[in-house]
Scaffold this active site. Structure first.
Site, PDB file in Angstrom:
ATOM      1  N   GLY A 287      18.774  -5.074  75.461  1.00 25.31           N
ATOM      2  CA  GLY A 287      18.889  -6.523  75.514  1.00 25.31           C
ATOM      3  C   GLY A 287      18.630  -7.075  76.894  1.00 25.31           C
ATOM      4  N   SER A 288      19.171  -8.258  77.194  1.00 29.67           N
ATOM      5  CA  SER A 288      18.915  -8.920  78.466  1.00 29.67           C
ATOM      6  C   SER A 288      19.769 -10.176  78.584  1.00 29.67           C
ATOM      7  CB  SER A 288      17.440  -9.335  78.591  1.00 29.67           C
ATOM      8  OG  SER A 288      16.577  -8.243  78.365  1.00 29.67           O
ATOM      9  N   ASN A 289      19.841 -10.711  79.816  1.00 27.90           N
ATOM     10  CA  ASN A 289      20.395 -12.040  80.065  1.00 27.90           C
ATOM     11  C   ASN A 289      19.351 -12.866  80.789  1.00 27.90           C
ATOM     12  OD1 ASN A 289      22.929 -10.795  79.416  1.00 27.90           O
ATOM     13  ND2 ASN A 289      23.249 -10.344  81.578  1.00 27.90           N
ATOM     14  N   ASN A 561      20.907 -12.386  74.106  1.00 30.51           N
ATOM     15  CA  ASN A 561      20.596 -11.625  72.888  1.00 30.51           C
ATOM     16  C   ASN A 561      21.319 -12.072  71.646  1.00 30.51           C
ATOM     17  OD1 ASN A 561      20.537  -9.026  75.152  1.00 30.51           O
ATOM     18  ND2 ASN A 561      18.683  -9.808  74.210  1.00 30.51           N
ATOM     19  N   ARG A 590      29.318 -11.064  76.068  1.00 38.64           N
ATOM     20  CA  ARG A 590      28.326 -11.176  77.143  1.00 38.64           C
ATOM     21  C   ARG A 590      27.743 -12.586  77.185  1.00 38.64           C
ATOM     22  NH1 ARG A 590      22.817  -9.379  77.205  1.00 38.64           N
ATOM     23  NH2 ARG A 590      23.196  -8.182  75.306  1.00 38.64           N
TER      24      ARG A 590
END
Length: 841
Positions: A287-289, A561, A590
């Site tokens: 995933g990612s931010n 995500n 998150r």
């Protein structure tokens, strides 16, 4: 229409924008036949040779003899010149300036030149990894490395070398990439093809002129300077499939029809297990931010971006950094996935962007009813037989290289899959096959190349839509004007809720209910249940922009995500097809911490470049903040009877810094709770209050037992619970030579760590070696009319060879929670310059 000339316009900024427009108009011609273009050019250029400014150009008077003599002399000279042997022309040229940390700034006069330089620079930084990627793209892993070894690309697929080679060899046998290269709609432009050809030449140039010193492949006799453009295109094609086909690798390559009279047991799965197996459980995926803050909320009045993709530190999907420049025409920098001669996440003079993995599905499974045999099936036009494909793979054995044959099955929609763990089993009465939208195009490179020339966030999205090749990610962006963008305009099958409702089978409805994946009726796959078409889509079969979620604002947006539904604390996007993602659904811890960073700062004042950067290393563990409320976590720990451990947990600073003490206990607790499906919260999620629910840690026996198990797990491994987190949470990529560097951050969605760092292997992800998570991080702030404040860090370093000085330098910077001031301007590049390389070929 000929390519317009670029007039002399004062100022680099104005000239660059004019060049973007010229390139866009030229790009529309890339699929016209050369003969048409040539004829058009002649018709348009011929008058220019005779007239100027609307007036006839006077030809100086000369005698007939002089004219004849001049013509004869010119003809003779041309003839002599033609007879002389020509020196071979250098087709490609690039200037590569390498600055601190091994960052290449590639300058060329053409896109092909950039591709040449990118190939050379990538090979220098990641020789073994790049060649391993080529090996996979050729379908030769079994021939060179043996058939039984497991290859895990760490994001999209896990299987034996033989399974990978079986799939890839069949792609080659069907000439999938070659056909797409010739496709004027779904295939790449001439510019992209030229870049890839040049990239292959750049790779080969490096291999011919350098000795491989990286011990991972220094003795590999199969590495030769014979990389082709097709090798690279197949590698790019496989990268498009990581959210779809390659996730089903064993299910495709091991699919076999049941024997006559065989009874196939129905799978026994819980709802949670099925959701996890279908990829709907985000804690199990990469995933990612990304956060973009607009001009109304920044001290600069301009846009700012903080992007942090969470990707593997090992293998095919590592980032490398690059800066690509064609003077006056193209200027972009950022992170590029291995083998891409383009920037995937980065910035130019006017816009910066990052990506997070989208919740949308790239495929739909079709369930077919068999017709008297497991390999015959019903359609609206009668019965058909499955296509049986025999794939021959060369395999290395103790007795030399031998050929083994494997069988794959296909329908016109795609490969047959047999995956009981995903409720898609091949039985005597039915089977499943999948149609993959990302298997039907080769537009990803063109999409990124066009985005790199965007003048703002709206232009960025228009270019993305025209490209039609954003494979599996959301886009978050900010621009100099102060606008920010969130959009999920990725490649998604055109399956509206209306079509899904009309076409789902009973089993397909179960998949849809649990994970939002519609299982469609294969009997009508070629007719009423075929994917639809939008007029505004780049090609048939995918959702067009009007069906896809987006928001442009001057406040702020983010994504970590979760689905598109809540791009910030106030905006809600609703009414989109379910196949893209869920609405009114729970946000991860998150997501909540990423939002909280911005909300908390804006409660005090505006975001500055420094405050936005600080969010990356704040290392709050948001789930712990929720769990500690009302003393609940202390009560649960006390019930375990582990007094010493509970004191450590009570004194913990609630962060995942390398100096924090007690982090591992909470991280392990949350990991085990997720793995065991323990219900942690007394107050459930509410769509009316999505950013604060669920909450109130349960004190049930199951929760107490989970925390006790977490403490025991750590102590059984010999972990000193009173030691700093950095002593047990250390880097484990190839570049650190095995010594390990203290790393902050934690599990990500499971714990509410925005700085996600963990182990993706069989080791404990909490206290095992860190080899996945935060990767190419960038904090970009636009200032005034021209300035860019760019801070980056490539967490695992630019070079993979452990002997390189650039293999762990940025890992140490990341460990110390610092940044690299990225050299963007000519002055900055000259100041940081380490080496200049000029290559031709």
């Amino acid at each position: 229409m000929p390519r317009p000339e670029i007039p002399q316009i004062a100022g680099k900024r104005t000239a660059m924008r004019h060049a973007r427009d010229c390139d866009d108009r030229y790009g529309a011609l890339v699929h016209l036949r050369p003969a048409v273009i040539g004829l058009t050019s002649l018709l348009l250029l011929a008058p220019a040779a005779l007239t100027g400014g609307g007036q006839a150009i006077a030809v100086p008077a000369r005698t007939a003899a002089a004219s004849t003599a001049a013509s004869t002399a010119a003809s003779t000279a041309a003839s002599v010149k033609a007879e002389q042997p020509r020196k071979p022309r250098k087709k490609y040229a690039a200037k590569i300036r390498i600055t601190k940390h091994g960052i290449p700034h590639i300058r060329a006069r053409s896109f092909a030149g950039l591709g040449y330089g990118a190939g050379w620079a990538t090979t220098a930084a990641a020789t073994c990894n790049l060649m391993d990627t080529v090996l996979t793209a050729r379908g030769e892993r079994s021939r060179r490395l043996g058939a039984k070894a497991t290859y895990n690309d760490r994001v999209g697929g896990v299987g034996t070398n033989l399974q990978w080679d079986t799939l890839v060899t069949d792609l080659h046998d069907r000439r999938v990439v070659e056909k797409l290269l010739a496709d004027e709609v779904a295939g790449p432009s001439r510019r992209a093809k030229a870049m890839v050809r040049a990239e292959a030449a750049g790779i080969n140039r490096w291999l011919r002129t350098h000795e491989i010193t990286d011990p991972a492949c220094a003795k590999a006799t199969w590495i030769r300077p014979n990389v082709t453009s097709n090798d690279i295109w197949y590698a790019i094609y496989l990268a498009q499939l990581i959210g779809s086909t390659t996730r089903f690798l064993p299910a495709i390559t091991q699919a076999r029809p049941p024997a006559a009279g065989q009874r196939v047991a129905a799978p026994s799965l819980s709802r949670e297990e099925l959701a996890r197996n279908l990829g709907a459980d985000q804690s199990t995926s990469f995933g990612s931010n990304a956060t973009a803050v607009g001009g109304s909320a920044t001290t600069t009045g301009r846009g700012m971006l903080l992007g942090n993709p969470h990707f593997p530190w090992l293998g095919r999907y590592r980032f490398t950094q690059m800066h690509l420049t064609i003077p006056g025409r193209f200027d972009v920098a950022g992170g590029s996935l291995l083998g891409f001669p383009a920037i995937n996440i980065g910035f130019n003079e006017d816009v910066a962007w990052s990506h997070t993995v989208s919740t949308g599905y790239r495929f739909t499974p079709y369930q077919y009813t068999t017709a008297g045999s497991p390999t015959r099936y019903q359609t609206g036009d009668g019965t058909r037989r499955l296509q049986r494909r025999h794939v021959e793979v060369r395999v290395r054995t103790d007795d030399g290289v031998k050929t083994v044959t494997r069988t794959l099955y296909r329908t016109p929609q795609g490969y047959v899959i047999n995956s009981p763990s995903q409720f898609m089993t091949w039985t005597p009465s039915s089977f499943w096959a999948m149609r993959d939208a990302n298997a039907e195009h080769l537009r990803t490179l063109d999409t990124f190349l066009s985005m790199a020339r965007a003048s703002g966030v709206r232009d960025l999205l228009r270019r993305q839509d025209r490209g039609g090749g954003m494979p599996w990610v959301n886009t978050i962006a900010a621009d100099r004007r102060g606008h920010v963008l969130y959009a999920d305009h990725s490649v998604i099958p055109h399956v509206t809720d209306k079509l899904a409702d009309k076409c789902m089978t009973p089993n397909g409805r179960l998949l849809f209910k649990v994970a939002g994946l519609p299982g469609l009726d294969g009997t009508r796959a070629g007719g009423a249940c075929a994917w639809g078409t939008d007029r505004d889509a780049q090609r048939p079969g995918i959702l067009g922009p009007k069906h896809l979620p987006e928001v442009v604002t001057d406040s702020w947006v983010m994504n970590a995500n979760d689905s598109y539904w809540a791009p910030n604390d106030r905006k809600r996007l609703e009414g989109y097809p379910r196949i893209i993602g869920c609405e009114r659904c729970e946000r991860s811890m998150r997501t909540k911490v990423v939002m909280s960073y911005v909300r908390d700062q804006l409660a005090k004042g505006k975001e500055s470049p420094a405050t936005l950067r600080s969010h990356e290393y704040a290392n709050r563990v948001y789930a712990a903040e929720v769990a500690r409320a009302g003393g609940r976590l202390d009560r649960v720990c006390a019930a375990t009877g582990r007094t010493a451990a509970c004191q450590v947990l009570h004194d913990w600073d609630g962060r995942s810094d390398t100096t924090s003490v007690g982090t591992a206990i909470f991280q392990e607790f949350m990991r085990l709770a997720g793995a065991d499906g323990v219900d942690l919260w007394e107050v459930p999620f509410s769509a009316a209050d999505p950013l604060t629910t669920p909450h109130t840690l349960s004190t049930s026996p199951a929760v107490v037992d989970t925390l006790a198990e977490a403490i025991k797990t750590l102590t059984d491994r010999g972990i000193d619970l009173s030691a700093p987190y950095g002593s047990m949470h250390r880097s484990a990529d190839r570049g650190d030579a095995g010594e390990g560097i203290a790393i902050g951050g934690g599990l990500g969605s499971a714990t509410g760590d925005a700085n996600a760092t963990s182990s993706s292997g069989t080791d404990d992800p909490v206290v095992g070696g860190v080899n996945t998570g935060s990767s190419y991080i960038q904090a970009i702030a636009f200032r005034g009319k021209r300035r860019i404040e760019a801070r980056t860090v490539l967490t695992y370093g630019q070079y993979e060879d452990p002997a390189s000085r650039w293999s762990d330098d940025q890992t140490r910077i990341f460990s110390r929670e610092r940044w690299v001031a990225f050299p963007w301007t000519e002055r900055q590049i000259r100041k940081d310059l380490v080496r200049t390389v000029r290559i031709r070929g």
